[in-house]
Design a protein around this motif. Structure first.
Motif, short mmCIF file in Angstrom:
data_model
loop_
_atom_site.label_atom_id
_atom_site.label_comp_id
_atom_site.label_asym_id
_atom_site.label_seq_id
_atom_site.Cartn_x
_atom_site.Cartn_y
_atom_site.Cartn_z
N ALA A 94 -29.13 45.05 -3.68
CA ALA A 94 -27.94 45.89 -3.62
C ALA A 94 -26.70 45.11 -4.03
N VAL A 95 -25.77 45.80 -4.64
CA VAL A 95 -24.42 45.26 -4.80
C VAL A 95 -23.48 46.26 -4.15
N THR A 96 -22.34 45.75 -3.71
CA THR A 96 -21.42 46.63 -2.98
C THR A 96 -20.58 47.44 -3.96
N THR A 97 -20.03 48.53 -3.46
CA THR A 97 -19.14 49.34 -4.30
C THR A 97 -17.77 48.66 -4.43
N SER A 98 -17.48 47.74 -3.52
CA SER A 98 -16.19 47.02 -3.61
C SER A 98 -16.22 46.08 -4.82
N TYR A 99 -15.03 45.66 -5.29
CA TYR A 99 -14.92 44.91 -6.54
C TYR A 99 -15.60 43.54 -6.41
N TYR A 100 -15.19 42.79 -5.39
CA TYR A 100 -15.75 41.45 -5.16
C TYR A 100 -16.71 41.51 -3.99
N GLU A 101 -17.52 40.48 -3.90
CA GLU A 101 -18.26 40.32 -2.66
C GLU A 101 -17.36 39.60 -1.67
N LYS A 102 -17.46 39.98 -0.39
CA LYS A 102 -16.58 39.39 0.62
C LYS A 102 -16.78 37.88 0.72
N VAL A 103 -17.96 37.43 0.39
CA VAL A 103 -18.25 36.01 0.55
C VAL A 103 -17.36 35.15 -0.34
N ASN A 104 -16.97 35.67 -1.51
CA ASN A 104 -16.09 34.88 -2.38
C ASN A 104 -14.76 34.60 -1.71
N GLU A 105 -14.18 35.67 -1.15
CA GLU A 105 -12.90 35.50 -0.47
C GLU A 105 -13.03 34.52 0.69
N PHE A 106 -14.12 34.66 1.43
CA PHE A 106 -14.34 33.80 2.59
C PHE A 106 -14.36 32.33 2.19
N LEU A 107 -15.13 32.04 1.15
CA LEU A 107 -15.27 30.64 0.75
C LEU A 107 -13.95 30.08 0.21
N GLU A 108 -13.23 30.90 -0.53
CA GLU A 108 -11.93 30.44 -1.04
C GLU A 108 -10.99 30.14 0.11
N LYS A 109 -10.99 31.01 1.10
CA LYS A 109 -10.09 30.82 2.24
C LYS A 109 -10.46 29.57 3.04
N ARG A 110 -11.74 29.37 3.21
CA ARG A 110 -12.19 28.18 3.95
C ARG A 110 -11.68 26.92 3.26
N GLU A 111 -11.83 26.88 1.95
CA GLU A 111 -11.39 25.70 1.20
C GLU A 111 -9.88 25.51 1.30
N SER A 112 -9.13 26.61 1.14
CA SER A 112 -7.68 26.46 1.14
C SER A 112 -7.18 26.10 2.55
N ASP A 113 -7.79 26.69 3.59
CA ASP A 113 -7.41 26.32 4.96
C ASP A 113 -7.66 24.84 5.21
N TYR A 114 -8.77 24.36 4.70
CA TYR A 114 -9.13 22.95 4.92
C TYR A 114 -8.10 22.05 4.24
N ARG A 115 -7.75 22.44 3.00
CA ARG A 115 -6.77 21.62 2.26
C ARG A 115 -5.44 21.61 3.00
N LEU A 116 -5.05 22.77 3.54
CA LEU A 116 -3.77 22.86 4.27
C LEU A 116 -3.75 21.94 5.48
N THR A 117 -4.83 22.01 6.30
CA THR A 117 -4.83 21.21 7.53
C THR A 117 -4.90 19.72 7.21
N HIS A 118 -5.46 19.36 6.06
CA HIS A 118 -5.58 17.94 5.76
C HIS A 118 -4.41 17.38 4.98
N LYS A 119 -3.51 18.28 4.54
CA LYS A 119 -2.27 17.79 3.93
C LYS A 119 -1.30 17.37 5.02
N SER A 120 -1.26 18.21 6.08
CA SER A 120 -0.25 18.00 7.11
C SER A 120 -0.57 16.79 7.98
#
Lengths: 184, 577
Positions: free
Chosen positions: A158-184
């Motif tokens: 199956a593929v979802t009717t939504s444009y992206y798969e939610k997992v893409n957003e999740f992984l991008e957010k995880r990476e950017s959150d990690y970068r943020l916490t490790h800059k500060s």
């Protein structure tokens, strides 16, 4: 609560033993898995599980959360049939002698849009792609003429009717959150 | 497998060419481990060899691997650090399974390192081979087989990160013998990111303001304090939260030491054997605020009759706990240290004097019918409650309470008092008899400056009695208070109440416990009469090192009050006629 068909889409690392962890959650709830497909996903290194089960929303939600809680599971989301495009594949091996005798068989094959992939003196192999219901209907039709030697169907993909798969957003957010916490 | 984790190597460190076993020891040291509870055996011998002569790691030799797991749990719960146990393959590993399951349900961070046969013989039914990863997957946060020496530093770093972060829990490392023996280039390693693992979900500002609004508008609020507050190091934030809005609070079994017993807002324990007032007010309040607890069935009683009148706010770090058994109106997901502070900032100063006044009749009723008869009995034999109360007073309520499971546990939870956090160690979710003695040993290593008092029944003591050997060898100063009633008391009570007094296999013939203690060189005293109790407790507390105080209590004492299983939680039985 009403029971209906849910499709659970899980993304995980492709580590040994994870399938066991995913299905164990269903076992714990004593919910039968109707179909299960595991394959590589569009994201390198991630596996995608497409699992269908008939249950109520409260249970599938709990199951999704418990699966998502596993350390190496990236995400788990459930969908109703109207939230996904889904297909299955089925292979039928039909007896040549019986199929010859009954011309209707060929008509059925063509009506259902199934493709013939192998023909010889003994048997014919056809492949049918479609919804679960279409495949079941074709099987039932062919059974009436006693031509089916072998039958196998895949789990749902199956593929979802939504444009992206939610997992893409999740992984991008995880990476950017990690970068943020490790800059500060 | 490690490619997607964020791995930090120690700056300027040069790779050390050592064996996998030595890499394990170095990795444990690098994680700050000081104490290990373990038991050697064939498949873990290279690690024990690497441990030989080590001055940093204090290895405590237990007498059974189950005790190693419980001791690691006790150590972790008392210290707030990750507990470690080290065992061999096969039966050594399976003996830890009860402790691992116990740690899972009570969110206790432990890392269990077990030997395993060499990778080349896996699956061939080699001597002492067992599929430990398969067995422990459902009862761990992470279970991993180290098959190569090059994986050791990363696997240990990942194990400690996972065990100790977020909602804590157990991790198993199944360490194949070839990986212990092979050489690797070791670098001190830390892991602080696993992409599929979100230890701390992000705080939702809308939920914070909804929660604050509900609490501000509440006329009759009631708070449930759980173990998660201690696990999240949020005790101070929690105290500020309840005191600012004047919120009366009940506590789960594992959350009992979150608030000092004398805090005016502390209304005592919740649940089946909790306080009448906390259970009644759960079903009378207009807003129920649960913090770091999971609505266990022993807390809720009959689910459909649990706080049906209340709006429920649930603070938890684990999204899987939300709406698991109780449907909540506002879910405040996240680290409660942050979420409590954020909600507190939006709270107005509260005054719920009138509402709190309505608590008093229930407190008085329970005091008259239950507490007074238990603590000041007129009967000949001592009650468990009076022994527990006397020990708590003699330690000025400053000791760490460790309990086993059963009547000793419930009565200790009811009558022991607390003055600081991390002061109750007990097997809550799993209810593991035999937990107490090894967990108390673990606690003495975690907090050598605190008195550790173990209350245990004659049933539970014998489940890990062999640990007298560990106590003897380590001189671990556990004050063991054996509440001996010659029965498996809790089951007997249920048989009396619900099974027509059929005492099916609950009476127990007991050995001479002081003689056993004496054989292990543990000082002891048996007390039959209440007149001797105070002096015996003094003797116990004045004795350096371990002590066994056997209190011979009434045979058929009951834990009251009690909500019968399946009943609404506020329907408590106060006396049995």
């Amino acid at each position: 609560m009403e029971n209906k068909s849910y499709t659970l889409i899980v993304h995980s690392e492709n580590f040994a033993g994870l399938l066991n962890q995913v299905t164990a959650v269903f076992t714990r709830f004593q919910i039968n898995i109707d179909s299960l497909n595991v394959s590589a996903s569009s994201i390198p290194g991630l596996h995608k599980y497409t699992i269908t089960a008939c249950t109520d929303e409260e249970s599938i939600e709990k199951i999704a959360r418990l699966i998502e809680k596993k350390v190496d599971v990236i995400s788990a989301h459930y969908f109703t049939d109207d939230q996904i495009f889904s297909y299955e594949v089925a292979l039928f091996k039909l007896s040549m002698s019986e199929a010859h005798i009954e011309p209707k068989v060929l008509r059925i094959i063509s009506q259902y849009g199934a493709n013939i992939v192998e023909v010889n003196n003994v048997f014919v192999v056809i492949v049918k792609t479609g919804t679960s219901e279409e495949i079941t209907a074709l099987h039932e039709e062919l059974q009436k003429y006693h031509v089916v030697l072998q039958f196998v169907r895949s789990g749902r993909v199956a593929v979802t009717t939504s444009y992206y798969e939610k997992v893409n957003e999740f992984l991008e957010k995880r990476e950017s959150d990690y970068r943020l916490t490790h800059k500060s | 497998m490690k490619s997607k984790d964020k791995i930090q190597y120690e700056k300027d460190a040069k790779p050390l060419r050592i064996t996998g076993a030595e890499a394990l020891i170095r990795s444990l040291e690098y994680q700050g481990v000081k104490t290990i509870f373990g038991y050697p055996g064939g498949a873990i011998m290279p690690v024990y060899d690497a441990l030989y002569g080590n001055k940093t790691l204090n290895h405590i030799l237990v007498r059974h691997e189950q005790a190693a797991a419980h001791a690691a749990e006790g150590f972790a719960r008392a210290s707030g650090e990750v507990g470690v146990c080290l065992v061999t393959s096969g039966p050594g590993a399976t003996n830890t399974v009860t402790g691992i399951a116990d740690a899972m349900i009570d969110s206790t961070p432990i890392v269990v390192i077990a030997g395993q046969v060499a990778a080349s013989t896996l699956g061939m039914d080699a001597f002492q081979e067992v599929d430990l990863v398969g067995i422990t997957q459902p009862i761990t946060k992470w279970s991993y087989q180290i098959r190569s020496a090059t994986d050791v530093a990363w696997a240990v770093a990942r194990a400690f990160y996972i065990a100790g972060s977020g909602r804590p829990g157990p991790v198993v490392l199944d360490f194949a013998k070839n990986a212990q023996l092979d050489m690797t280039d070791y670098l001190p390693t830390k892991v602080d990111f696993v992409r599929g693992y979100v230890p701390e979900p992000e705080m939702d500002d809308d939920a914070i303001s909804e929660a604050a609004q509900l609490i501000n508008n509440s006329k009759h609020p009631f708070v449930l304090a759980g173990h998660g507050i201690e696990l999240g190091n949020a005790v101070e934030e929690f105290k500020t939260f309840i005191h600012k809005a004047d919120l009366p609070t009940g506590a789960t079994l594992l959350g009992l030491s979150v608030l000092p017993s004398d805090d005016p807002l502390n209304m005592g324990m919740l649940g089946m054997h909790g306080k009448l007032v906390t259970n009644v007010k759960t079903n009378e309040c207009d807003v129920l605020i649960a913090v770091g607890m999971r609505f266990d069935d022993r807390v809720t009683g009959k689910l459909s009759a649990y706080a049906p009148q209340a709006k429920i706010v649930h603070f938890d770090i684990d999204p899987a706990e939300i709406n698991k058994s109780i449907h909540v109106d506002v879910a405040v997901v996240g680290d409660c240290r942050k979420t409590l502070a954020a909600v507190t900032a939006l709270l107005s100063q509260g005054d719920h004097s009138e509402w709190k006044k309505s608590f008093e009749p229930y407190i008085k009723k329970e005091n008259d019918k239950v507490v007074h008869p238990e603590l000041h009995p007129s009967k000949e034999f001592m009650t468990m409650g009076e022994v527990i109360n006397a020990v708590s007073e003699a330690t000025s309520h400053k000791a760490i309470l460790v309990t086993d499971v059963g009547q000793n546990q419930m009565l200790a939870a009811r009558y022991f008092k607390y003055s600081s956090p991390r002061s109750i160690l007990t097997s809550g979710g799993a209810g593991t008899m035999g937990y107490g003695l090894p967990a108390a040993i673990g606690a003495t290593f975690a907090c050598p400056d605190r008195t550790v008092c173990l209350f245990v029944g004659d049933g539970g003591l014998q489940m890990n009695l062999q640990e007298f050997g560990t106590i003897m060898e380590q001189r671990a100063p556990v004050k063991i208070i054996l509440l001996n009633n010659n029965f498996l008391g809790n089951v007997r009570q249920w048989q009396a109440m619900f099974f027509n007094h059929h005492y099916s296999f609950t009476p127990m013939m007991n050995p001479e416990y002081p003689a056993i203690a004496s054989a292990y060189g543990i000082a002891s005293r048996r007390v039959m009469k209440r007149e001797e109790l105070a002096e015996a407790i003094d003797e116990m507390l004045c004795t350096d090192g371990p002590f066994l105080l056997e209190a011979c209590v009434e045979q058929e004492g009951n834990v009251l009050p009690m909500t019968p299983p399946g009943s609404p939680i506020d329907q408590m039985i106060l006396e049995i006629k």
